[in-house]
Design an enzyme around this catalytic site. Structure first.
Site, PDB file in Angstrom:
ATOM      1  N   HIS A  33       4.563   5.536  11.670  1.00  0.00           N
ATOM      2  CA  HIS A  33       4.086   5.483  10.286  1.00  0.00           C
ATOM      3  C   HIS A  33       3.123   6.667  10.139  1.00  0.00           C
ATOM      4  O   HIS A  33       1.905   6.484  10.072  1.00  0.00           O
ATOM      5  CB  HIS A  33       3.388   4.145  10.052  1.00  0.00           C
ATOM      6  CG  HIS A  33       3.191   3.774   8.620  1.00  0.00           C
ATOM      7  ND1 HIS A  33       3.345   4.660   7.570  1.00  0.00           N
ATOM      8  CD2 HIS A  33       2.833   2.586   8.042  1.00  0.00           C
ATOM      9  CE1 HIS A  33       3.091   4.043   6.432  1.00  0.00           C
ATOM     10  NE2 HIS A  33       2.783   2.777   6.692  1.00  0.00           N
ATOM     11  N   ARG A  47       0.791  -1.222   0.000  1.00  0.00           N
ATOM     12  CA  ARG A  47       0.000   0.000   0.000  1.00  0.00           C
ATOM     13  C   ARG A  47       0.827   1.279   0.000  1.00  0.00           C
ATOM     14  O   ARG A  47       0.602   2.188  -0.804  1.00  0.00           O
ATOM     15  CB  ARG A  47      -0.923   0.053   1.232  1.00  0.00           C
ATOM     16  CG  ARG A  47      -2.214  -0.693   1.094  1.00  0.00           C
ATOM     17  CD  ARG A  47      -2.572  -1.316   2.422  1.00  0.00           C
ATOM     18  NE  ARG A  47      -1.582  -2.307   2.743  1.00  0.00           N
ATOM     19  CZ  ARG A  47      -1.617  -3.554   2.281  1.00  0.00           C
ATOM     20  NH1 ARG A  47      -2.622  -3.935   1.553  1.00  0.00           N
ATOM     21  NH2 ARG A  47      -0.660  -4.417   2.557  1.00  0.00           N
ATOM     22  N   THR A  48       1.767   1.376   0.925  1.00  0.00           N
ATOM     23  CA  THR A  48       2.460   2.653   1.104  1.00  0.00           C
ATOM     24  C   THR A  48       3.289   2.983  -0.133  1.00  0.00           C
ATOM     25  O   THR A  48       3.229   4.095  -0.663  1.00  0.00           O
ATOM     26  CB  THR A  48       3.355   2.605   2.360  1.00  0.00           C
ATOM     27  OG1 THR A  48       2.591   2.053   3.437  1.00  0.00           O
ATOM     28  CG2 THR A  48       3.843   3.992   2.727  1.00  0.00           C
ATOM     29  N   ARG A 104      11.028   3.995   3.591  1.00  0.00           N
ATOM     30  CA  ARG A 104      10.653   3.007   4.622  1.00  0.00           C
ATOM     31  C   ARG A 104      11.933   2.299   5.043  1.00  0.00           C
ATOM     32  O   ARG A 104      12.695   1.830   4.195  1.00  0.00           O
ATOM     33  CB  ARG A 104       9.648   1.993   4.087  1.00  0.00           C
ATOM     34  CG  ARG A 104       9.442   0.837   5.059  1.00  0.00           C
ATOM     35  CD  ARG A 104       8.260  -0.005   4.721  1.00  0.00           C
ATOM     36  NE  ARG A 104       7.013   0.706   4.994  1.00  0.00           N
ATOM     37  CZ  ARG A 104       5.807   0.147   4.919  1.00  0.00           C
ATOM     38  NH1 ARG A 104       5.685  -1.112   4.578  1.00  0.00           N
ATOM     39  NH2 ARG A 104       4.726   0.851   5.185  1.00  0.00           N
ATOM     40  N   LYS A 162      26.128  -2.966   0.348  1.00  0.00           N
ATOM     41  CA  LYS A 162      27.602  -2.920   0.364  1.00  0.00           C
ATOM     42  C   LYS A 162      28.112  -2.165   1.584  1.00  0.00           C
ATOM     43  O   LYS A 162      29.297  -1.911   1.710  1.00  0.00           O
ATOM     44  CB  LYS A 162      28.108  -2.245  -0.911  1.00  0.00           C
ATOM     45  CG  LYS A 162      27.786  -3.012  -2.181  1.00  0.00           C
ATOM     46  CD  LYS A 162      28.340  -2.315  -3.406  1.00  0.00           C
ATOM     47  CE  LYS A 162      27.245  -1.639  -4.176  1.00  0.00           C
ATOM     48  NZ  LYS A 162      27.723  -0.873  -5.329  1.00  0.00           N
TER      49      LYS A 162
HETATM   50  N1   CP Z   1      -0.377  -0.204   5.791  1.00  0.00           N
HETATM   51  C1   CP Z   1       0.840  -0.404   5.259  1.00  0.00           C
HETATM   52  O1   CP Z   1       1.840   0.242   5.622  1.00  0.00           O
HETATM   53  O2   CP Z   1       0.865  -1.357   4.287  1.00  0.00           O
HETATM   54  P1   CP Z   1       2.152  -1.770   3.459  1.00  0.00           P
HETATM   55  O3   CP Z   1       3.123  -2.405   4.419  1.00  0.00           O
HETATM   56  O4   CP Z   1       1.669  -2.717   2.409  1.00  0.00           O
HETATM   57  O5   CP Z   1       2.742  -0.528   2.870  1.00  0.00           O
END
Ligand code: CP
Length: 313
Positions: free
Chosen positions: A139, A60-61, A111, A90
């Site tokens: 998040h 999703r993100t 991320r 590396k």
């Molecule tokens: N909700 C969420 O962060 O989903 P993903 O890990 O698929 O990005």
């Protein structure tokens, strides 16, 4: 619109009520504009480049940020699994990688597996850095879309009772959402989790400081009839240090159709996804299930953030 005061987005505490209202208003604009064919914002970020750096898996993100950039007329540079296929493999430091990406991209969406990494990257980045999830830390963009979904359904966030269920110890989404809920009045939070993955004391302390009442327990059935929002989460096997703790926690909370019957008629079910078995597919048809709409809202929230951080809203 006045210039957006944030340069980076790395934690939910950066947002006050005014900023939340601004983001939600721009997200509404984005949604409306997309439904009308993107006449207003379809080229808002033409010529701008977003670096999408994901050191941990995502559906999703990552895809919603990338779709957001493309819907706004911008471009993307990325790598599959940055932990394996970028020079991090590396031994390159996050500091060096961030400085290098500054020469290639106008905005960085990251991320990372370590809590605090996005803030560290932001400290050395001239380009805006957006935290797309940092380990068990935060998040913030997920919390924004969660709150946007809640607000969209109830119109008024004040006075809502919210249950957070499942992996609250390692769940970065519930941590960020807890911070954002303190910006509203009369909120009550119910933490329901196995004893091995209770909400951490920093969040409880923040809620106490902000005067937000919270309760903690292990019994989901007694909480379901009392709340307006049931926010389910996955038990995250990948974050558990002690395998026996995971075995103790997994499968403990499954929101079956029978359990959903205990909820208020106008309550909503949310989940940041991905889900395992904590919400069976049989619940998807229930009008209280809002998790797919929640994921869709991520697109509008992320379009809004990209435009605001790049001064194109
Ligand atoms: N909700 C969420 O962060 O989903 P993903 O890990 O698929 O990005």
């Amino acid at each position: 619109m006045a210039e957006f005061p944030l340069k980076h987005v790395y934690e939910a505490q950066q947002f006050d009520r005014n900023l939340l209202d601004t983001v939600f208003q721009v997200a509404d604009d984005m949604k409306r504009d997309m439904e009308e064919g993107g006449r207003r914002y379809g080229q808002a970020l033409a010529g701008r480049i977003m670096a999408s750096l994901f050191y941990e898996p995502s559906t999703r993100t990552r895809f919603s940020f990338e779709a957001a950039m493309l819907r706004l007329g911008g471009s993307i540079i990325t790598t599959e699994n940055a932990r394996e296929f970028s020079s991090a493999a590396k031994g390159e430091s996050l500091y060096d990688s961030t400085r290098i990406m500054n020469g290639y991209a106008d905005i960085i969406v990251m991320r990372h597996h370590e809590a605090g990494s996005a803030e560290k990257a932001a400290q050395v980045s001239a380009a805006p850095v957006i935290n797309a999830g940092d380990g068990a830390g935060q998040h913030p963009t997920q919390a924004l879309l969660d709150l946007y979904t809640i607000k969209d359904h109830f119109a008024e966030v004040n006075k809502l009772k919210v249950a957070m269920v499942g992996d609250l110890k390692y769940g970065r989404t519930v941590r960020s959402l807890s911070y954002l809920l303190t910006k509203y009045s009369g909120i009550q939070i119910f933490f329901v989790s196995p004893s091995v993955c209770r909400m951490e004391s920093d969040i409880k302390g923040y809620l106490d400081k902000e005067g937000v009442p919270w309760e903690e327990g292990t019994d989901l059935d007694s909480v379901l009839p009392r709340v307006d929002c049931v926010y389910m989460t996955r038990i995250q096997r990948e974050r558990f240090i002690v395998p026996e703790d995971y075995d103790q926690a997994v499968g403990k909370y499954i929101l079956t159709p029978e359990k959903v019957m205990k909820m208020k008629a106008d309550a909503i079910i949310m989940h940041p996804l991905p889900r395992l078995n904590e919400i069976p597919q049989a619940v998807d048809a229930d009008p209280r299930a809002h998790y797919f709409e929640q994921a869709q809202n991520g697109l509008y929230i992320r379009m809004a953030l990209l435009c605001l951080l790049l001064n194109a809203a």
